[in-house]
Design a protein around this motif. Structure first.
Motif, short mmCIF file in Angstrom:
data_model
loop_
_atom_site.label_atom_id
_atom_site.label_comp_id
_atom_site.label_asym_id
_atom_site.label_seq_id
_atom_site.Cartn_x
_atom_site.Cartn_y
_atom_site.Cartn_z
N GLY A 138 0.87 -1.22 -0.04
CA GLY A 138 0.20 0.11 -0.16
C GLY A 138 0.57 1.32 -0.11
N GLU A 139 2.00 1.38 0.79
CA GLU A 139 2.42 2.44 0.72
C GLU A 139 3.79 2.61 -0.73
N GLN A 140 4.04 1.49 -1.29
CA GLN A 140 4.43 1.56 -2.68
C GLN A 140 3.62 2.22 -3.57
N GLN A 141 2.13 2.03 -3.71
CA GLN A 141 1.00 2.56 -4.22
C GLN A 141 0.98 3.93 -4.01
N ARG A 142 0.98 4.33 -2.86
CA ARG A 142 0.91 5.80 -2.54
C ARG A 142 2.11 6.36 -3.22
N VAL A 143 3.57 5.96 -3.22
CA VAL A 143 4.39 6.63 -3.81
C VAL A 143 4.30 6.69 -5.32
N GLN A 144 3.97 5.67 -5.93
CA GLN A 144 3.74 5.52 -7.23
C GLN A 144 2.59 6.61 -7.77
N PHE A 145 1.46 6.70 -6.84
CA PHE A 145 0.65 7.77 -7.10
C PHE A 145 1.31 9.26 -7.20
N ALA A 146 2.19 9.35 -6.34
CA ALA A 146 2.99 10.79 -6.01
C ALA A 146 3.65 10.73 -7.15
N ARG A 147 4.15 9.73 -7.89
CA ARG A 147 5.00 9.85 -9.07
C ARG A 147 4.26 10.46 -10.15
N VAL A 148 3.03 9.66 -10.68
CA VAL A 148 2.39 10.27 -11.70
C VAL A 148 1.68 11.63 -11.60
N LEU A 149 1.47 12.01 -10.04
CA LEU A 149 1.09 13.38 -9.90
C LEU A 149 2.12 14.21 -10.03
#
Length: 262
Positions: A138-149
């Protein structure tokens, strides 16, 4: 605007998508729903330019998507795949910074401000000094979301169309972060004029946070429109092959409440 008319896609001899019409409008969130194998991920990948369309028209700003170079596309749309993978043990800061790669012209101070904003919007500031491979799913998913943002927010030319395509972004998140992510997508679409497309499995999350929905079955559109127009018992039973009740939502007047198996 990113638009498709009678879009089709094949993988080998198999027709995966056919007859899809849609527009990704600035300031709106379009949710894509359907059972497993309905063609949701194929649709997102085709809209992103990662899979070639086999038929129909697919255009970005009136120009065939196939005519855009990868570098040009990277400056106009950001994509979060269903299962983003990273084999290198980078810092979270470096992973998020990948989103800014298409924009080498951004000054160092502005670059760091962009990354801080992306981390904040993804509720990932506390992870900034961690190593990516040491994070939970779940933490990795949030980081990947930050990347696309960081990628979609890096394109700040006046009046420039930007698209954000997210494939099951809530799948590994707890309920709090599912709501935070979708709230962020909706808020940024409104405030920044971003056109967002989100593939989801949870029809009630889609009803609450999406302006329009596209319901797919076997690669074809079953219904498209507002949540109230799309989430009808007849359409849902056709797609999911389950008994279903659609009720007024007790908290959100604009969103129906879907209960399966009733």
């Amino acid at each position: 605007m990113l638009s498709a008319h009678q879009l089709g896609c094949r993988r080998g001899s198999r027709q995966i998508l056919g007859g899809i019409d849609l527009e990704m409008r600035p300031g709106e969130v379009l949710g894509v729903l359907g059972a497993n194998g309905a063609g949701k991920t194929t649709l997102l990948s085709t809209l992103a330019g990662e899979l070639p369309a086999s038929e129909g028209r697919l255009e970005l700003d009136g120009r065939a998507l196939s005519g855009w170079t990868p570098a040009e596309l990277a400056r106009r749309r950001a994509v979060l795949p269903q299962s983003p993978s990273l084999g290198f043990d980078l810092s979270v800061h470096d992973v998020v910074a990948m989103g800014a790669y298409p924009f080498p012209e951004i000054a160092p101070d502005a670059h760091e401000a962009l990354l801080r904003r992306a981390l904040r919007e993804a509720d990932a500031c506390a992870l900034a000094d961690r190593r990516y491979l040491g994070l939970s799913g779940g933490e990795q998913q949030r980081v990947q979301f930050a990347r696309v943002l960081a990628q979609v927010l890096g394109a700040r030319q006046a009046q420039q169309y930007r698209a954000l395509l997210l494939d099951e972004p809530t799948s590994s998140l707890d309920p709090r972060h599912q709501l935070l992510l979708l709230r962020t997508v909706q808020a940024l679409a409104r405030a920044e004029g971003i056109a967002a497309l989100v593939v989801l499995h949870d029809v009630n999350l889609a009803a609450q946070w999406c302006d329009r929905l596209l319901l797919l079955a076997r690669g074809r559109s079953v219904a498209q429109g507002t949540p109230a127009e799309v989430l009808t018992p007849q359409a849902l039973q056709q797609v999911y092959e389950l008994p279903v009740s659609v009720l007024p939502h007790p908290l959100h007047a604009h969103a129906p409440l879907v209960v399966f198996g009733v």
